[in-house]
Scaffold this motif. Structure first.
Motif, mmCIF file in Angstrom:
data_model
loop_
_atom_site.group_PDB
_atom_site.id
_atom_site.type_symbol
_atom_site.label_atom_id
_atom_site.label_comp_id
_atom_site.label_asym_id
_atom_site.label_seq_id
_atom_site.Cartn_x
_atom_site.Cartn_y
_atom_site.Cartn_z
ATOM 1 N N ALA A 82 0.130 -1.194 0.461
ATOM 2 C CA ALA A 82 -0.185 -0.273 -0.314
ATOM 3 C C ALA A 82 0.917 0.825 -0.332
ATOM 4 C CB ALA A 82 -0.930 0.256 1.452
ATOM 5 N N GLY A 83 2.017 1.336 0.375
ATOM 6 C CA GLY A 83 2.646 2.554 0.734
ATOM 7 C C GLY A 83 3.445 2.682 -1.316
ATOM 8 N N LEU A 84 3.072 1.619 -1.716
ATOM 9 C CA LEU A 84 4.655 1.844 -2.050
ATOM 10 C C LEU A 84 3.252 3.044 -3.813
ATOM 11 C CD1 LEU A 84 5.737 -1.512 -3.543
ATOM 12 C CD2 LEU A 84 7.010 -0.062 -2.105
ATOM 13 N N ARG A 85 4.319 3.706 -4.415
ATOM 14 C CA ARG A 85 3.680 4.229 -5.657
ATOM 15 C C ARG A 85 3.720 3.161 -6.778
ATOM 16 N NH1 ARG A 85 3.863 9.568 -3.919
ATOM 17 N NH2 ARG A 85 5.233 10.331 -2.865
ATOM 18 N N PRO A 116 -0.498 6.714 -11.477
ATOM 19 C CA PRO A 116 0.517 5.683 -11.474
ATOM 20 C C PRO A 116 1.891 6.454 -9.906
ATOM 21 C CG PRO A 116 1.274 5.954 -13.355
ATOM 22 C CD PRO A 116 -0.032 6.868 -13.453
ATOM 23 N N SER A 117 1.353 7.635 -10.154
ATOM 24 C CA SER A 117 2.326 8.417 -9.391
ATOM 25 C C SER A 117 1.882 8.020 -7.811
ATOM 26 C CB SER A 117 2.589 9.504 -10.021
ATOM 27 O OG SER A 117 1.507 10.688 -9.690
ATOM 28 N N LYS A 122 -3.749 4.707 -1.549
ATOM 29 C CA LYS A 122 -4.540 6.693 -1.619
ATOM 30 C C LYS A 122 -5.381 5.624 -2.686
ATOM 31 C CE LYS A 122 -2.138 8.231 1.797
ATOM 32 N NZ LYS A 122 -2.812 8.971 2.979
ATOM 33 N N MET A 123 -5.007 5.026 -4.097
ATOM 34 C CA MET A 123 -5.471 5.165 -4.652
ATOM 35 C C MET A 123 -7.436 4.475 -4.380
ATOM 36 S SD MET A 123 -3.655 3.228 -8.303
ATOM 37 C CE MET A 123 -1.921 3.509 -8.396
ATOM 38 N N ARG A 128 -7.710 1.173 -7.201
ATOM 39 C CA ARG A 128 -6.398 0.366 -7.430
ATOM 40 C C ARG A 128 -6.768 -1.645 -8.608
ATOM 41 N NH1 ARG A 128 -3.097 -1.674 -2.635
ATOM 42 N NH2 ARG A 128 -2.220 -3.900 -4.330
ATOM 43 N N ARG A 129 -8.057 -1.369 -8.899
ATOM 44 C CA ARG A 129 -8.464 -2.455 -9.153
ATOM 45 C C ARG A 129 -8.152 -2.533 -10.773
ATOM 46 N NH1 ARG A 129 -9.240 -7.065 -7.783
ATOM 47 N NH2 ARG A 129 -10.157 -8.349 -8.394
#
Length: 300
Positions: A82-85, A116-117, A122-123, A128-129
């Motif tokens: 979840a913390g990755l961009r 994608p940034s 946060k999506m 996210r899907r």
């Protein structure tokens, strides 16, 4: 077969045809997601063998080459990243797939309107899907395993997803196995339908044949002419009179002298009624969810 304290999956026998879209449908808790985890070697069966793309799964060998040919989107997003961009995860993923196509990934992101940034956590659920779908499709896998692919998507995004999956299938001898509860998704995408319930496969069916075979007919006795009035008369047709109807699933009185019958062999049933001298006063094709409910009911 896989056994747990409160759930038993299998034994399952399923051969998915290459070059087609196969949809697994069934109520929640049927074992659809558990089947996908077995196929991806994320859990192990207690008995039996699993094969993907001609190779056996879970025999302790390096399966990296096999998994490079597969794109898998699980039902639940991975909370650990979840913390990755999105850009970072894409760069990391690209290193594992020699067939990675950065241009195709960017095209899919634009089509799905994904930024994608953003960090993955946060999506929104729908974004996210769409990101995960773009990620697995960008390396052009031979097989897509999609567990509830449209989860969280709005109607416009859903239509775009359907279009992209059709596009994916046009480019070569590719295969999709998906689990879904969206019947419109099945009707628009699937070539074959697998009905699953209680950890068991009820059956596998060719979609168009399944939908054309299940009908409800309203059947009554043939009208007898009355010369004095130029009209006709008919008595109530009892359900017992149609017990020999081909593919009979249900039969009940429907009023007005007719009997309502449901059959899984529509063409043969219609011919039989005419041969018996019964009048068909109405008919309709069953919807996919109605067929699925009846198949599950009759399997209990």
């Amino acid at each position: 077969m896989q056994k747990r304290s409160r759930f038993k999956l299998g034994p399952l026998t399923l051969n998915v045809p290459i070059g087609h879209v196969t949809a697994i449908v069934g109520p929640n808790g049927s074992g659809k997601s558990s089947t996908f985890r077995l196929l991806m070697d994320q859990s192990r069966p207690d008995e039996g063998e699993l094969w993907l793309l001609g190779e056996q799964v879970g025999i302790g060998l390096d399966d990296s080459l096999l998994k490079q040919r597969i794109g898998y989107v699980p039902e639940e997003d991975n909370k650990r990243d979840a913390g990755l961009r999105g850009t970072f995860k894409a760069d990391f993923t690209a290193e594992w797939y020699p067939s990675w196509n950065g241009n195709e990934f960017e095209r899919l992101l634009r089509e799905f309107e994904v930024d994608p940034s953003l960090r993955l956590g946060k999506m929104s659920k729908g974004m996210r899907r769409k990101y995960e779908l773009a990620l697995v499709m960008a390396h052009g896998p031979d097989l897509l395993l999609l567990d509830e692919p449209s989860s969280g998507l709005d109607p416009i995004s859903w239509r775009k997803l359907v279009d992209e999956l059709h596009r994916y299938m046009r480019r070569g001898n590719r295969t999709i196995l998906m689990a879904t509860h969206i019947m419109d998704e099945v009707k628009r995408l699937a070539d074959y339908i697998v009905v699953m319930s209680g950890g068991r496969i009820i059956g596998m069916y060719e979609k168009d044949e399944l939908l054309s075979s299940w009908h409800t007919f309203y059947v009554g006795p043939a009208t007898v002419g009355l010369p004095a009035h130029g009209a006709g008369s008919a008595t109530q047709l009892a359900p017992e009179a149609v017990q020999a109807l081909p593919g009979l699933v249900n039969a009940e009185e429907a009023g007005g002298g007719t009997c309502r019958v449901t059959t899984c062999k529509a063409w043969e049933a219609e011919l039989w009624c005419r041969q018996q001298g019964f009048a068909i006063t109405g008919q309709r094709a069953l919807e996919l969810d109605e067929i699925m409910a009846l198949l599950i009911r009759d399997s209990l």
